[in-house]
Enzyme design. Structure first.
Site, PDB file in Angstrom:
ATOM      1  N   LYS A   1       0.835  -1.119   0.020  1.00 43.85           N
ATOM      2  CA  LYS A   1      -0.001   0.101   0.092  1.00 43.85           C
ATOM      3  C   LYS A   1       0.810   1.315   0.036  1.00 43.85           C
ATOM      4  CE  LYS A   1      -3.333  -2.373   2.903  1.00 43.85           C
ATOM      5  NZ  LYS A   1      -3.605  -2.480   4.393  1.00 43.85           N
TER       6      LYS A   1
ATOM      7  N   ARG B   1      16.206  -9.995   4.839  1.00 47.74           N
ATOM      8  CA  ARG B   1      16.652 -10.014   3.346  1.00 47.74           C
ATOM      9  C   ARG B   1      16.161  -8.926   2.421  1.00 47.74           C
ATOM     10  NH1 ARG B   1      17.557 -15.536  -0.149  1.00 47.74           N
ATOM     11  NH2 ARG B   1      19.387 -15.613   1.272  1.00 47.74           N
TER      12      ARG B   1
HETATM   13  N1   CP Z   1      22.029 -19.685  -0.357  1.00 44.83           N
HETATM   14  C1   CP Z   1      20.745 -19.092   0.095  1.00 44.83           C
HETATM   15  O1   CP Z   1      20.785 -17.747   0.331  1.00 44.83           O
HETATM   16  O2   CP Z   1      19.633 -19.906  -0.588  1.00 44.83           O
HETATM   17  P1   CP Z   1      18.174 -19.153  -0.556  1.00 44.83           P
HETATM   18  O3   CP Z   1      18.060 -18.042  -1.425  1.00 44.83           O
HETATM   19  O4   CP Z   1      17.357 -20.306  -0.901  1.00 44.83           O
HETATM   20  O5   CP Z   1      18.021 -18.722   0.964  1.00 44.83           O
END
Ligand code: CP
Length: 307
Positions: free
Chosen positions: A82, A104
């Site tokens: 959003k 991440r």
């Molecule tokens: N090696 C690794 O980072 O794998 P993923 O992207 O599956 O987490």
């Protein structure tokens, strides 16, 4: 350290201590022992703005094995859709008082930025092309267990170096532990200025693999090529894909590694990837859980000391 954002700030003594703890967790898991409650009462939130199988699953398992309350944020279903920003999302979650944030993100530096805005410990689960510290640590543990040491080894890292946070974190870690690192790949996939890291660079697999103790293969990171040059998979495999014939240039007991996800027949021959006499790819995945347990355990201890 309050956070684990990269390998860069870690001292070799800290790396060795973390690997020792991870080794302890790996062995205890193999013996089927319970792991105690180092993270009991702590809340761990996993925020993955980019796809993951290994890293997300192993952080979740690691947290649960040590007694944390683990929540996986479904980022695709979050209010980011959003228009909420990364920082506002982080501040919102921070207000819920988590102890550990595992993040991440596709942009280099995004996890460091987020870490400045929150009160809890932040673990970088991979940011853009920058760093993937727990991957380098699990690779280091796998190498140490296979070779009996983590120094004075020749490690060949092969493939798409330019777009790889795995390569970057690994070459920093391996350099700190006094190993010889060789980067092998097409010049178009080699970052400029990489020589500053004290590594050897070549585009010749035969030459680069000569005498290697460890051969680490990387995936072509097409999602980061931004419309730039993408090599043909057939030609790439011919020149840079690892098969038994190319591996014969390395030491007879050289181990084969791949962080995953793996594209069989592009950067590695499928039969070689499955050859348990050479490939340690499944052991890398196993060590991923142990390393993430150790990393969160140590950061939780630092949180407790800081009060
Ligand atoms: N090696 C690794 O980072 O794998 P993923 O992207 O599956 O987490």
């Amino acid at each position: 350290q309050r956070h684990l954002l990269g390998i860069e700030p870690l001292h070799p003594v800290e790396i060795a201590a973390l690997l020792d703890r991870a080794d302890h967790y790996a062995e205890a898991t193999r013996r089927g022992e319970k792991h105690g409650d180092a993270l009991e009462g702590l809340t761990q939130i996993n925020m993955f703005f980019e796809n993951s199988t290994r890293t997300q699953a192993s952080f979740e398992i690691a947290g649960k094995r040590l007694g944390a309350d683990v929540m996986n944020m479904a980022m695709q279903a979050s209010s980011l859709k959003k228009g909420e920003t990364l920082i506002d999302t982080a501040l919102t979650l921070n207000a819920m008082r988590p102890d550990l944030l595992v993040v991440r993100h596709p942009h280099s530096g995004a996890v460091n930025l987020l870490a400045e805005k929150v009160n809890c410990a932040v673990l970088n689960a991979g940011d853009g092309r920058h760093e993937h510290p727990t991957q380098a640590l699990l690779d280091a543990l796998t190498i140490r267990r296979a070779k009996g040491r983590l120094h004075r080894l020749t490690v060949a890292i092969c493939g798409d170096i330019a777009h790889s946070r795995v390569a970057r974190s690994n070459l920093i870690l391996l350099g700190k532990m006094e190993n010889r690192v060789r980067l092998i790949g097409p010049p178009t996939l080699m970052p400029s200025g990489i020589g500053e890291f004290g590594v050897e660079v070549t585009d010749d697999m035969e030459e680069g693999l000569k005498g290697a103790d460890v051969v680490m293969m990387l995936r072509l990171q097409k999602e980061r090529m931004d419309g730039g040059f993408i090599p043909s998979e057939r030609e790439y495999y011919h020149r840079f894909g690892l098969d038994a014939a190319k591996l014969a240039n390395a030491k007879p007991d050289a181990i084969v590694m791949h962080p995953g996800p793996m594209n069989r027949g592009v950067e590695i021959d499928g039969t070689l990837a499955d050859d348990i006499n050479r490939s340690v790819i499944q052991e890398q995945v196993e060590m991923g859980v142990a390393v993430r347990m150790a990393a969160m355990d140590l950061l939780a201890q630092n949180l407790a000391k800081a009060g």
